[in-house]
Design a protein around this motif. Structure first.
Motif, PDB file in Angstrom:
ATOM      1  N   ILE A   1      -8.397  -2.719  -7.079  1.00 58.49           N
ATOM      2  CA  ILE A   1      -8.507  -1.766  -5.977  1.00 58.49           C
ATOM      3  C   ILE A   1      -9.403  -0.619  -6.447  1.00 58.49           C
ATOM      4  O   ILE A   1      -9.242  -0.128  -7.551  1.00 58.49           O
ATOM      5  CB  ILE A   1      -7.103  -1.202  -5.645  1.00 58.49           C
ATOM      6  CG1 ILE A   1      -6.128  -2.332  -5.340  1.00 58.49           C
ATOM      7  CG2 ILE A   1      -7.168  -0.182  -4.533  1.00 58.49           C
ATOM      8  CD1 ILE A   1      -6.419  -3.104  -4.100  1.00 58.49           C
ATOM      9  N   ARG A   2     -10.346  -0.227  -5.600  1.00 60.08           N
ATOM     10  CA  ARG A   2     -11.291   0.797  -6.010  1.00 60.08           C
ATOM     11  C   ARG A   2     -11.723   1.608  -4.792  1.00 60.08           C
ATOM     12  O   ARG A   2     -11.884   1.057  -3.712  1.00 60.08           O
ATOM     13  CB  ARG A   2     -12.511   0.104  -6.617  1.00 60.08           C
ATOM     14  CG  ARG A   2     -13.551   0.979  -7.235  1.00 60.08           C
ATOM     15  CD  ARG A   2     -14.599   0.095  -7.914  1.00 60.08           C
ATOM     16  NE  ARG A   2     -15.423  -0.636  -6.934  1.00 60.08           N
ATOM     17  CZ  ARG A   2     -16.504  -0.102  -6.323  1.00 60.08           C
ATOM     18  NH1 ARG A   2     -16.880   1.115  -6.595  1.00 60.08           N
ATOM     19  NH2 ARG A   2     -17.204  -0.813  -5.463  1.00 60.08           N
ATOM     20  N   GLN A   3     -11.891   2.907  -4.978  1.00 62.11           N
ATOM     21  CA  GLN A   3     -12.373   3.736  -3.867  1.00 62.11           C
ATOM     22  C   GLN A   3     -13.830   3.405  -3.578  1.00 62.11           C
ATOM     23  O   GLN A   3     -14.638   3.289  -4.481  1.00 62.11           O
ATOM     24  CB  GLN A   3     -12.237   5.230  -4.204  1.00 62.11           C
ATOM     25  CG  GLN A   3     -10.798   5.706  -4.222  1.00 62.11           C
ATOM     26  CD  GLN A   3     -10.010   5.355  -2.966  1.00 62.11           C
ATOM     27  OE1 GLN A   3     -10.461   5.606  -1.857  1.00 62.11           O
ATOM     28  NE2 GLN A   3      -8.848   4.752  -3.141  1.00 62.11           N
ATOM     29  N   ASP A   4     -14.139   3.233  -2.325  1.00 60.80           N
ATOM     30  CA  ASP A   4     -15.485   2.883  -1.891  1.00 60.80           C
ATOM     31  C   ASP A   4     -15.948   3.979  -0.929  1.00 60.80           C
ATOM     32  O   ASP A   4     -15.364   4.163   0.126  1.00 60.80           O
ATOM     33  CB  ASP A   4     -15.426   1.515  -1.188  1.00 60.80           C
ATOM     34  CG  ASP A   4     -16.746   1.157  -0.513  1.00 60.80           C
ATOM     35  OD1 ASP A   4     -17.734   1.879  -0.690  1.00 60.80           O
ATOM     36  OD2 ASP A   4     -16.763   0.133   0.190  1.00 60.80           O
ATOM     37  N   GLU A   5     -16.967   4.722  -1.290  1.00 53.98           N
ATOM     38  CA  GLU A   5     -17.411   5.809  -0.422  1.00 53.98           C
ATOM     39  C   GLU A   5     -18.809   5.571   0.117  1.00 53.98           C
ATOM     40  O   GLU A   5     -19.490   6.498   0.537  1.00 53.98           O
ATOM     41  CB  GLU A   5     -17.319   7.145  -1.169  1.00 53.98           C
ATOM     42  CG  GLU A   5     -15.882   7.436  -1.552  1.00 53.98           C
ATOM     43  CD  GLU A   5     -15.681   8.854  -2.051  1.00 53.98           C
ATOM     44  OE1 GLU A   5     -16.638   9.633  -2.030  1.00 53.98           O
ATOM     45  OE2 GLU A   5     -14.551   9.150  -2.479  1.00 53.98           O
TER      46      GLU A   5
ATOM     47  N   LYS B   1     -14.592   6.793   3.579  1.00 55.58           N
ATOM     48  CA  LYS B   1     -13.694   6.598   2.455  1.00 55.58           C
ATOM     49  C   LYS B   1     -12.866   5.356   2.726  1.00 55.58           C
ATOM     50  O   LYS B   1     -12.042   5.324   3.627  1.00 55.58           O
ATOM     51  CB  LYS B   1     -12.768   7.807   2.298  1.00 55.58           C
ATOM     52  CG  LYS B   1     -13.417   8.882   1.477  1.00 55.58           C
ATOM     53  CD  LYS B   1     -12.404   9.844   0.893  1.00 55.58           C
ATOM     54  CE  LYS B   1     -13.183  10.846   0.072  1.00 55.58           C
ATOM     55  NZ  LYS B   1     -12.519  12.074  -0.192  1.00 55.58           N
ATOM     56  N   ARG B   2     -13.133   4.317   1.948  1.00 51.85           N
ATOM     57  CA  ARG B   2     -12.367   3.099   2.115  1.00 51.85           C
ATOM     58  C   ARG B   2     -11.901   2.638   0.748  1.00 51.85           C
ATOM     59  O   ARG B   2     -12.408   3.074  -0.276  1.00 51.85           O
ATOM     60  CB  ARG B   2     -13.218   2.014   2.770  1.00 51.85           C
ATOM     61  CG  ARG B   2     -13.654   2.386   4.171  1.00 51.85           C
ATOM     62  CD  ARG B   2     -14.340   1.246   4.847  1.00 51.85           C
ATOM     63  NE  ARG B   2     -15.574   0.879   4.145  1.00 51.85           N
ATOM     64  CZ  ARG B   2     -16.366  -0.124   4.531  1.00 51.85           C
ATOM     65  NH1 ARG B   2     -16.042  -0.848   5.557  1.00 51.85           N
ATOM     66  NH2 ARG B   2     -17.467  -0.397   3.867  1.00 51.85           N
ATOM     67  N   THR B   3     -10.967   1.735   0.746  1.00 55.81           N
ATOM     68  CA  THR B   3     -10.479   1.188  -0.503  1.00 55.81           C
ATOM     69  C   THR B   3     -10.956  -0.247  -0.606  1.00 55.81           C
ATOM     70  O   THR B   3     -10.602  -1.083   0.221  1.00 55.81           O
ATOM     71  CB  THR B   3      -8.935   1.261  -0.548  1.00 55.81           C
ATOM     72  OG1 THR B   3      -8.547   2.608  -0.298  1.00 55.81           O
ATOM     73  CG2 THR B   3      -8.413   0.824  -1.896  1.00 55.81           C
ATOM     74  N   GLU B   4     -11.786  -0.500  -1.587  1.00 52.42           N
ATOM     75  CA  GLU B   4     -12.344  -1.833  -1.749  1.00 52.42           C
ATOM     76  C   GLU B   4     -11.393  -2.737  -2.530  1.00 52.42           C
ATOM     77  O   GLU B   4     -10.760  -2.302  -3.482  1.00 52.42           O
ATOM     78  CB  GLU B   4     -13.688  -1.755  -2.497  1.00 52.42           C
ATOM     79  CG  GLU B   4     -14.377  -3.105  -2.514  1.00 52.42           C
ATOM     80  CD  GLU B   4     -15.418  -3.253  -3.616  1.00 52.42           C
ATOM     81  OE1 GLU B   4     -15.828  -2.269  -4.224  1.00 52.42           O
ATOM     82  OE2 GLU B   4     -15.788  -4.419  -3.859  1.00 52.42           O
TER      83      GLU B   4
ATOM     84  N   HIS C   1     -11.304  -4.931   2.290  1.00 48.47           N
ATOM     85  CA  HIS C   1     -10.798  -3.572   2.130  1.00 48.47           C
ATOM     86  C   HIS C   1      -9.298  -3.513   2.378  1.00 48.47           C
ATOM     87  O   HIS C   1      -8.726  -4.375   3.037  1.00 48.47           O
ATOM     88  CB  HIS C   1     -11.535  -2.612   3.067  1.00 48.47           C
ATOM     89  CG  HIS C   1     -12.953  -2.378   2.646  1.00 48.47           C
ATOM     90  ND1 HIS C   1     -14.000  -3.148   3.120  1.00 48.47           N
ATOM     91  CD2 HIS C   1     -13.495  -1.507   1.763  1.00 48.47           C
ATOM     92  CE1 HIS C   1     -15.125  -2.735   2.553  1.00 48.47           C
ATOM     93  NE2 HIS C   1     -14.851  -1.742   1.733  1.00 48.47           N
TER      94      HIS C   1
ATOM     95  N   GLU D   1      -3.872   1.444   4.881  1.00 47.50           N
ATOM     96  CA  GLU D   1      -2.451   1.799   4.739  1.00 47.50           C
ATOM     97  C   GLU D   1      -1.728   1.758   6.075  1.00 47.50           C
ATOM     98  O   GLU D   1      -0.805   2.523   6.310  1.00 47.50           O
ATOM     99  CB  GLU D   1      -2.329   3.203   4.118  1.00 47.50           C
ATOM    100  CG  GLU D   1      -2.959   3.349   2.743  1.00 47.50           C
ATOM    101  CD  GLU D   1      -2.207   2.579   1.658  1.00 47.50           C
ATOM    102  OE1 GLU D   1      -0.987   2.364   1.806  1.00 47.50           O
ATOM    103  OE2 GLU D   1      -2.847   2.193   0.666  1.00 47.50           O
TER     104      GLU D   1
ATOM    105  N   GLN E   1       0.949  -2.057   3.970  1.00 47.59           N
ATOM    106  CA  GLN E   1      -0.452  -2.235   3.646  1.00 47.59           C
ATOM    107  C   GLN E   1      -1.087  -3.359   4.445  1.00 47.59           C
ATOM    108  O   GLN E   1      -0.420  -4.288   4.877  1.00 47.59           O
ATOM    109  CB  GLN E   1      -0.613  -2.534   2.154  1.00 47.59           C
ATOM    110  CG  GLN E   1      -0.167  -1.378   1.299  1.00 47.59           C
ATOM    111  CD  GLN E   1      -0.431  -1.612  -0.164  1.00 47.59           C
ATOM    112  OE1 GLN E   1      -0.206  -2.708  -0.667  1.00 47.59           O
ATOM    113  NE2 GLN E   1      -0.892  -0.593  -0.855  1.00 47.59           N
TER     114      GLN E   1
END
Ligand SMILES: [Zn+2]
Length: 128
Positions: free
Chosen positions: A75-79, A84-87, A99, A102, A111
């Motif tokens: 899981i990684r923050q993707d901007e 702002k998404r979570t990859e 992605h 929540e 989730q």
């Protein structure tokens, strides 16, 4: 695996999604309305990622799961694109999967893993 080998092994959409963080068009993938009983594996390296029991209809046109197999995803923050998404990517080969949001429908995890069909390979359990 080398980039050239991957390009040979994967079809163009799968290559774009898994190696270039692409997104397949909604309602076009092979699994968004799949209900078979089985497990979903990474289409690049074959690691097990999701179980069909955690899949649900999200109405988004992409396969959605409320839980990943433990340790199978990163899981990684993707901007990128100013959002702002979570990859979500495969923990073994790093393939981009989709992605994480929540707003999942179940109380157990809350989730929603929104995953591209072409990142997945379904192996159905044999029917008894
Ligand atoms: Zn993988």
């Amino acid at each position: 695996m080398e980039k050239k080998e991957l390009q040979k092994k994967l079809d163009p959409m799968t290559y774009h999604v898994t190696q270039e963080q692409g997104t397949e068009p909604a309602f076009t993938g092979k699994y968004w309305k799949e209900h078979a009983n089985g497990s979903y594996y990474c289409s690049v390296c074959g690691q097990k990622l999701f179980e069909s029991g955690t899949k649900f209809d999200s109405g988004t046109g992409w396969p959605s799961f409320d839980k990943a197999v433990a340790g199978s995803v990163k899981i990684r923050q993707d901007e990128r694109y100013g959002m702002k998404r979570t990859e979500v990517s495969c923990s073994k080969c790093g393939a981009h999967l989709g992605h994480l949001f929540e707003d999942g429908p179940t109380e157990t995890t809350g989730q929603r893993f929104c995953i591209n069909s072409c990142s997945l390979d379904l192996k159905e359990k044999s029917k008894k």
